[in-house]
Design a protein around this motif. Structure first.
Motif, PDB file in Angstrom:
ATOM      1  N   SER A  45       0.712  -1.175  -0.026  1.00 42.78           N
ATOM      2  CA  SER A  45      -0.096  -0.021   0.087  1.00 42.78           C
ATOM      3  C   SER A  45       0.947   1.200  -0.130  1.00 42.78           C
ATOM      4  O   SER A  45       0.222   2.432  -0.349  1.00 42.78           O
ATOM      5  CB  SER A  45      -1.098   0.101   1.154  1.00 42.78           C
ATOM      6  N   ASN A 262      -6.353  -4.989   0.476  1.00 38.66           N
ATOM      7  CA  ASN A 262      -5.710  -3.766   0.612  1.00 38.66           C
ATOM      8  C   ASN A 262      -4.892  -3.377  -0.577  1.00 38.66           C
ATOM      9  O   ASN A 262      -4.610  -4.163  -1.755  1.00 38.66           O
ATOM     10  CB  ASN A 262      -4.762  -3.419   1.716  1.00 38.66           C
ATOM     11  N   CYS A 291      -9.689  -2.133   3.372  1.00 34.73           N
ATOM     12  CA  CYS A 291      -8.842  -0.867   2.815  1.00 34.73           C
ATOM     13  C   CYS A 291      -9.338  -0.529   1.328  1.00 34.73           C
ATOM     14  O   CYS A 291     -10.462  -0.052   1.200  1.00 34.73           O
ATOM     15  CB  CYS A 291      -7.484  -0.923   3.005  1.00 34.73           C
ATOM     16  N   HIS A 334      -4.104   4.497   4.779  1.00 37.99           N
ATOM     17  CA  HIS A 334      -4.788   4.893   3.702  1.00 37.99           C
ATOM     18  C   HIS A 334      -4.751   6.370   3.552  1.00 37.99           C
ATOM     19  O   HIS A 334      -4.707   7.037   4.542  1.00 37.99           O
ATOM     20  CB  HIS A 334      -6.204   4.312   3.780  1.00 37.99           C
ATOM     21  N   GLN A 374     -12.399  -0.348   6.202  1.00 37.15           N
ATOM     22  CA  GLN A 374     -11.224   0.581   5.983  1.00 37.15           C
ATOM     23  C   GLN A 374      -9.927   0.409   6.435  1.00 37.15           C
ATOM     24  O   GLN A 374      -8.857   0.465   6.035  1.00 37.15           O
ATOM     25  CB  GLN A 374     -11.589   2.086   6.095  1.00 37.15           C
ATOM     26  N   HIS A 376      -7.243  -2.368   9.079  1.00 38.21           N
ATOM     27  CA  HIS A 376      -6.505  -3.638   8.517  1.00 38.21           C
ATOM     28  C   HIS A 376      -6.793  -4.683   9.835  1.00 38.21           C
ATOM     29  O   HIS A 376      -5.957  -4.739  10.672  1.00 38.21           O
ATOM     30  CB  HIS A 376      -5.098  -3.544   8.516  1.00 38.21           C
TER      31      HIS A 376
END
Length: 403
Positions: A45, A262, A291, A334, A374, A376
């Motif tokens: 990410s 994600n 995510c 994020h 959203q 983890h």
């Protein structure tokens, strides 16, 4: 050797060079985790970003390669206040300096990271240029700084071919740790002995093999390793698909459930993927998304996303479960969130909210076996408060009912 961080607003930080000796332009973000830097650096990410660690000393326990969340680090660069060059830990394979040199990642240490973070919180996330060239001025890189975008990083980090992870099948020899949890005692003892030849990558801690025999399709948009591991540890057989895989191909394999992972970048850059996710939504297969996967499902069903001023990145973010009122501490990474003001409540309802700023942290889809978050739940790094969501996903598959 001196190193310099030049931000797109013209601010210049002077520090010391670490890692590979090369210049890089990237999006500058910060992470508030006190530990788990190996997992941060190897989280896909972060592709297209340079990470500033807010904790002042980084590297004191070195790098354990078993803790990597992917096969290589994806950060463009790292920024720290102080780098420890003499790590002390029985699991240590190398120092961070050696790690950065191995994977050709540059970095800078010795700058005022608190000032940098305050600047990013005040003005928002900015691009930055890291260099060892003392003669380089802001005007020389101004155009590059303002032109830089992370681009199509999802395809960059996703696997290129289908992979398979067999689920744990037998825990009869492993005694209980607490309650219904189980722990691989032999591997734990080997880890404590310091014998790396016997050391398990991650001794499994699971509630039970409640997913034994289930087939899960995991879409890899930049999936952290521990997402697949968390499912396999519960007995699920996991097939990992490249991000460009068609919905038809996945559905043809007839999985019991689908996981959307994600990943990096702006979710709106994933137009082709969003079209395939809409087909998965229409299929009525049970789906759990994390995510980026959470954002993509929202976009696929008509919702919208927007970019946060400076994002949520760290292992200490509180999220509130709106169905119970309970607050969990979560691991997050994020820069974009779902806009609940543009959410069709006939399609999805907010399920979690960020206790700090009130932004959306999860959705429950009306009349569907679909829920998304959203944050983890697989952690790594971070707390495992919300790991129960993997069990919720498995229970949802078994019950076959609607939310």
């Amino acid at each position: 050797m001196k190193a310099f961080l030049i931000l797109e607003d013209g601010t210049v930080f002077t520090g010391k060079h670490i890692g590979a000796n090369k210049d890089v332009v990237s999006e500058i973000v910060f992470n508030t985790s006190m530990a788990g830097y190996t997992e941060v650096f190897t989280d896909p990410s972060y592709a297209g970003q340079a990470v500033c660690m807010t904790y002042p000393l980084i590297g004191n326990y070195g790098v354990c390669l078993d803790d990597m969340e992917s096969e290589k680090p994806w950060v463009d660069a790292i920024i720290v206040r102080e780098l420890s060059r003499i790590p002390s830990n029985f699991r240590c394979d190398m120092s961070i300096q050696e790690f950065l040199e191995r994977y050709e990642i540059p970095g800078i240490e010795g700058i005022d990271t608190r000032k940098l973070v305050r600047l990013l919180r005040e003005k928002g996330t900015m691009n930055g240029y890291i260099t060892t060239n003392e003669n380089l001025k802001y005007e020389d890189v101004k155009e590059k700084l303002h032109a830089y975008v992370t681009g199509d990083v999802v395809r960059k980090v996703s696997c290129t071919e289908k992979k398979f992870l067999k689920g744990v099948s037998d825990l009869s020899e492993n005694g209980p740790l607490s309650g219904s949890a189980v722990f691989n005692k032999e591997d734990y003892a080997a880890a404590l002995s310091g014998d790396k030849s016997k050391r398990e990558k991650r001794p499994a801690i699971v509630k039970e093999l409640n997913g034994k025999g289930l087939k899960i399709a995991l879409y890899d948009f930049g999936a952290k390793k521990n997402i697949a591991d968390s499912l396999a540890a519960r007995g699920c057989d996991v097939t990992i698909y490249p991000c460009g895989t068609s919905a038809e191909e996945v559905l043809k394999d007839d999985p019991d459930g689908i996981m959307l992972s994600n990943g990096p970048g702006d979710p709106k850059d994933c137009g082709d993927i969003i079209k395939e996710i809409k087909k998965l939504y229409d299929s009525d297969k049970p789906i759990f998304a994390i995510c980026l996967g959470h954002q993509l499902m929202a976009l696929a069903t008509g919702a919208d996303t927007f970019k946060l001023k400076y994002g949520h990145r760290g292992g200490n973010h509180p999220v509130k479960d709106l169905s119970t009122g309970r607050v969990y501490i979560s691991s997050q990474n994020h820069g974009y969130v779902v806009d609940v003001d543009k959410l069709d409540r006939k399609v999805a309802e907010p399920a979690f909210v960020n206790a700090n700023d009130g932004t959306n942290e999860g959705l429950s889809y009306v009349g569907k076996n679909i829920f998304t978050v959203q944050f983890h739940p697989e952690a790594c790094p971070g707390p495992q408060d919300s790991s129960y969501l993997f069990d919720k996903f498995i229970d949802m598959i078994k019950k076959g009912g609607k939310n």
